[in-house]
Every structure is written in C-alpha cells, then in structure tokens.
Design a protein around this motif. Structure first.
Motif, mmCIF file in Angstrom:
data_model
loop_
_atom_site.group_PDB
_atom_site.id
_atom_site.type_symbol
_atom_site.label_atom_id
_atom_site.label_comp_id
_atom_site.label_asym_id
_atom_site.label_seq_id
_atom_site.Cartn_x
_atom_site.Cartn_y
_atom_site.Cartn_z
ATOM 1 N N VAL A 141 -13.125 -2.068 51.008
ATOM 2 C CA VAL A 141 -12.827 -1.453 52.308
ATOM 3 C C VAL A 141 -13.441 -0.053 52.386
ATOM 4 C CG1 VAL A 141 -10.983 -0.676 53.836
ATOM 5 C CG2 VAL A 141 -10.686 -2.755 52.487
ATOM 6 N N ALA A 142 -13.216 0.748 51.361
ATOM 7 C CA ALA A 142 -13.655 2.144 51.378
ATOM 8 C C ALA A 142 -15.182 2.265 51.366
ATOM 9 C CB ALA A 142 -13.060 2.891 50.192
ATOM 10 N N GLY A 143 -15.852 1.428 50.605
ATOM 11 C CA GLY A 143 -17.314 1.502 50.517
ATOM 12 C C GLY A 143 -17.993 1.309 51.863
ATOM 13 N N PRO A 144 -17.758 0.157 52.528
ATOM 14 C CA PRO A 144 -18.389 -0.028 53.845
ATOM 15 C C PRO A 144 -17.934 0.995 54.886
ATOM 16 C CG PRO A 144 -17.675 -2.132 52.974
ATOM 17 C CD PRO A 144 -17.133 -1.077 52.050
ATOM 18 N N ARG A 145 -16.650 1.398 54.861
ATOM 19 C CA ARG A 145 -16.158 2.353 55.850
ATOM 20 C C ARG A 145 -16.869 3.694 55.704
ATOM 21 N NH1 ARG A 145 -11.371 4.178 54.267
ATOM 22 N NH2 ARG A 145 -10.248 2.265 54.684
ATOM 23 N N GLU A 146 -16.961 4.210 54.489
ATOM 24 C CA GLU A 146 -17.622 5.500 54.279
ATOM 25 C C GLU A 146 -19.130 5.399 54.514
ATOM 26 O OE1 GLU A 146 -16.225 8.382 54.005
ATOM 27 O OE2 GLU A 146 -14.196 7.592 53.860
ATOM 28 N N TRP A 147 -19.723 4.258 54.175
ATOM 29 C CA TRP A 147 -21.157 4.064 54.409
ATOM 30 C C TRP A 147 -21.452 4.116 55.906
ATOM 31 C CZ3 TRP A 147 -25.396 4.140 51.524
ATOM 32 C CH2 TRP A 147 -26.590 3.666 52.082
ATOM 33 N N ASN A 148 -20.606 3.465 56.710
ATOM 34 C CA ASN A 148 -20.815 3.446 58.161
ATOM 35 C C ASN A 148 -20.667 4.833 58.778
ATOM 36 O OD1 ASN A 148 -21.240 0.691 58.097
ATOM 37 N ND2 ASN A 148 -19.158 0.181 58.674
ATOM 38 N N LYS A 149 -19.936 5.746 58.141
ATOM 39 C CA LYS A 149 -19.754 7.101 58.654
ATOM 40 C C LYS A 149 -20.965 7.996 58.399
ATOM 41 C CE LYS A 149 -14.750 7.350 57.942
ATOM 42 N NZ LYS A 149 -13.714 8.047 57.142
ATOM 43 N N LEU A 150 -21.827 7.616 57.474
ATOM 44 C CA LEU A 150 -22.984 8.457 57.133
ATOM 45 C C LEU A 150 -23.980 8.522 58.279
ATOM 46 C CD1 LEU A 150 -23.927 7.453 53.478
ATOM 47 C CD2 LEU A 150 -22.978 9.610 54.251
ATOM 48 N N PRO A 151 -24.673 9.660 58.422
ATOM 49 C CA PRO A 151 -25.747 9.741 59.420
ATOM 50 C C PRO A 151 -26.874 8.771 59.070
ATOM 51 C CG PRO A 151 -25.155 11.931 58.618
ATOM 52 C CD PRO A 151 -24.436 10.940 57.764
ATOM 53 N N LEU A 152 -27.579 8.332 60.078
ATOM 54 C CA LEU A 152 -28.629 7.326 59.908
ATOM 55 C C LEU A 152 -29.741 7.795 58.973
ATOM 56 C CD1 LEU A 152 -29.574 4.521 60.700
ATOM 57 C CD2 LEU A 152 -30.695 5.520 62.680
ATOM 58 N N ASN A 153 -30.095 9.092 59.018
ATOM 59 C CA ASN A 153 -31.196 9.576 58.172
ATOM 60 C C ASN A 153 -30.845 9.490 56.686
ATOM 61 O OD1 ASN A 153 -29.316 11.712 58.280
ATOM 62 N ND2 ASN A 153 -30.926 13.222 57.925
ATOM 63 N N ILE A 154 -29.566 9.536 56.348
ATOM 64 C CA ILE A 154 -29.168 9.393 54.946
ATOM 65 C C ILE A 154 -29.121 7.916 54.573
ATOM 66 C CG2 ILE A 154 -27.338 9.833 53.257
ATOM 67 C CD1 ILE A 154 -26.617 12.322 54.857
ATOM 68 N N ARG A 155 -28.598 7.085 55.472
ATOM 69 C CA ARG A 155 -28.520 5.645 55.194
ATOM 70 C C ARG A 155 -29.904 5.014 55.097
ATOM 71 N NH1 ARG A 155 -25.064 2.859 59.517
ATOM 72 N NH2 ARG A 155 -25.333 4.746 60.737
ATOM 73 N N ALA A 156 -30.895 5.602 55.733
ATOM 74 C CA ALA A 156 -32.235 5.028 55.760
ATOM 75 C C ALA A 156 -33.034 5.300 54.486
ATOM 76 C CB ALA A 156 -33.001 5.559 56.966
ATOM 77 N N CYS A 157 -32.518 6.107 53.579
ATOM 78 C CA CYS A 157 -33.239 6.419 52.338
ATOM 79 C C CYS A 157 -33.469 5.144 51.524
ATOM 80 C CB CYS A 157 -32.454 7.411 51.492
ATOM 81 S SG CYS A 157 -32.381 9.049 52.201
ATOM 82 N N THR A 158 -34.618 5.104 50.848
ATOM 83 C CA THR A 158 -34.929 3.929 50.043
ATOM 84 C C THR A 158 -34.833 4.199 48.546
ATOM 85 O OG1 THR A 158 -37.265 4.490 50.224
ATOM 86 C CG2 THR A 158 -36.400 2.865 51.781
ATOM 87 N N SER A 159 -34.977 5.458 48.129
ATOM 88 C CA SER A 159 -34.863 5.753 46.701
ATOM 89 C C SER A 159 -33.550 6.474 46.430
ATOM 90 C CB SER A 159 -36.047 6.589 46.211
ATOM 91 O OG SER A 159 -35.835 7.946 46.441
#
Length: 177
Positions: A141-159
């Motif tokens: 629960v916590a992993g996806p919830r906190e991931w969804n709160k991140l700004p897109l530029n951080i979530r888009a990182c590949t490395s």
C-alpha cells in the motif's frame, strides 16, 4: 547510543572526516537497517531514533546539547529519520517499478487502468486495506501511494543514481521548508 558515547571520548583525537566516517559506519548504519519497516509509525515512536541522529550530528559538528539539532542536520545534509525512511521506501519502489527488485515485491506495483491519458503520467493502483493502523503501513500500500505522490520529473528517471539525487533534493526541500 553506547557507540556514540565511546566515539565522543575519541573526538579530541580525530578530525571531522574520520569522525564522520566512524559515526556513519557504527551508528547511521544501524538507523538505516530495515528502516522501511518503520514507515507510518507515529512520531512519538520515531522520537528515540531521531534523538540518536541528533546526538550524532551534534557530535560530528562539536555542538552543545542545547544547540539546534535541525541546523546541525541541515549542515551535514542529513534527512530527519521520518524522511530518511521515506527516502528508503521510495528507492525500493523505484527498483520495483524498473524491475530490479525481487519479483514478489514488483508484483505489488500494478498500473491503474483508466480510459484516458493523465498529465501526471502513469500511476499505480493503491489497494484498499481493512485497518488504517497496520494495513496502510504495508509495502503493498505504502509503496504505490508514495510513488504516485512524487512529481513526474522524478518518476521519469531511468537510472537509480539520478533518481536518488533528484529524490534526495525533493525530500530535503520537504523536510526543511
């Protein structure tokens, strides 16, 4: 805490860098060990760990007991315990999203399916839980919830290295705003 008192007695014989390395190896490694299990605990439960971290920061910077701990943490560029736990949780979530974590953890991240495209990018489904106290603390629960709160530029990182750098900057700004 015992290690910190022993290190304090050596402070006069060590420079700042060796002292910082000693504190990292003997104290901070214990604070970071399995810290994602502490996600969602109330602040009163994390207070003891925060006091240990504050003492370590004051020890390295040779500050007195009643000097500001927050200023010491900022000067050392350390995240407070609550945000340190969040950082570790999100690093594990990044590994799950990119498939470098164990398979049983990666299975918790399921893309939410909507009929339209969102500006916030792809998000993950956060499962419902029966109990708020324990269910919301689970990684599923916590992993996806906190991931969804991140700004897109951080979530888009590949490395992982660039992700950690951007994430630390983001969480540091949250912690000390």
């Amino acid at each position: 805490m015992f290690n910190l008192y022993r290190i304090k007695s050596l402070r006069a014989h060590l420079g700042r860098k060796p002292l910082e390395q000693l504190v990292h190896s003997l104290v901070m490694s214990h604070l970071d060990y399995c810290c994602t299990l502490l996600y969602g605990l109330p602040d009163c439960s994390l207070a003891r760990l925060q006091r240990v971290q504050n003492f370590a920061a004051r020890l390295i910077l040779n500050r007195r007991k009643f000097d500001s701990a927050t200023q010491s943490l900022q000067e050392l560029h350390w995240l407070p315990i609550k945000f340190r736990i969040l950082f570790r949780l999100l690093c594990l979530a990044f590994k799950c999203v990119n498939g470098t974590a164990p398979r049983y953890l990666c299975e918790y991240f399921i893309y939410s399916t909507t009929g339209y495209s969102l500006r916030s990018g792809p998000t993950f489904t956060v499962p419902r839980t029966r109990t708020r106290r324990h269910g919301d603390r689970a990684f599923s629960v916590a992993g996806p919830r906190e991931w969804n709160k991140l700004p897109l530029n951080i979530r888009a990182c590949t490395s992982l290295i660039t992700f950690k750098g951007k994430l630390e900057t983001h969480i540091f700004a949250l912690a000390y705003q």
